[in-house]
Design an enzyme around this catalytic site. Sequence first.
Site, PDB file in Angstrom:
ATOM      1  CG  ASP A 115      -1.849  -0.923   1.364  1.00 44.12           C
ATOM      2  OD1 ASP A 115      -2.005  -1.565   0.596  1.00 44.12           O
ATOM      3  OD2 ASP A 115      -2.201  -1.344   2.275  1.00 44.12           O
TER       4      ASP A 115
HETATM    5  N1  URA Z   1      -0.990  -5.784   4.356  1.00 48.93           N
HETATM    6  C1  URA Z   1      -1.556  -4.432   4.304  1.00 48.93           C
HETATM    7  O1  URA Z   1      -2.768  -4.244   4.783  1.00 48.93           O
HETATM    8  N2  URA Z   1      -0.991  -3.538   3.584  1.00 48.93           N
HETATM    9  C2  URA Z   1       0.230  -3.790   2.600  1.00 48.93           C
HETATM   10  O2  URA Z   1       0.633  -3.088   2.075  1.00 48.93           O
HETATM   11  C3  URA Z   1       0.496  -5.293   2.607  1.00 48.93           C
HETATM   12  C4  URA Z   1      -0.077  -5.940   3.748  1.00 48.93           C
END
Ligand code: URA
Length: 256
Positions: A115
């Site tokens: 993310d």
């Molecule tokens: N889990 C999440 O919530 N975000 C990420 O970027 C990776 C794993």
Amino acid sequence: MGSLSGGNDGAQRRTLERMISRLGLCSRASAREFVLAGRVTLDGRVVRDPDLWLRAAGARLELDGRVLSAAEAVYLALHKPKGYLTTSSDPKQRKTVYDLLEGQATWVAPVGRLDQDTSGLLLFSNDSDWASGITAPESELEKRYRVRAAPSIGPAAIADLERGVVLDDGPTRPAFVSEFRDYNGYCVFELAITEGRNRQVRRMLAAVGSKVQELRRVAIGPVELGDLPSGKLRPLTKTEVRRLRVGGAPRRTRGG
Ligand code: URA
């Protein structure tokens, strides 16, 4: 440059678009565009159908008159900082992980994603078979995250995370919590999961009544983020590449 007949694709059949992208030179989307634009020839003739099925062995492909041959395989680890999107282009012109690949001559693609607000280990490669072995759900490769969440969670919530919680896209596989530290109003711990669903860690914490404040991926199977500085890349070692190819670290068993 040699023709495709010298490659290791054997007699397998693939679509033209896939065959071009598997050479490790560009993404499937770009390969599709090149074909649709009439820039690709197959054995001397322009082909405009990216979905055309071909036998890899013996096909001679050219792009803009230059014979296409497989690029050398590249495997990289990036310490992604917060604030960067895992995408190749953003209509809103926000920063993407490709901004951190400057100087990287060979085309590579991220292996999975993080993310925008997540930092940590992100792999890149132009070897699409290797990459899909890592991201395939059945690989059950362990990804380890350092999590800071608030409010803090108790033993019952930890047990729920470890057993698996129900998310809107189904129950999660068992996870592993370690290095748990309880602070005043928040907690910090490591969470190891063997899936890679969208925003999975954030949603798992929400499912047990907490909220992720900071999230960093610290390991993917045998590859550790270690002390790689934020924003920097390093090549994977041959051993790391091989261990990821053969399925990463062995799955943990509870109590093992
Ligand atoms: N889990 C999440 O919530 N975000 C990420 O970027 C990776 C794993």
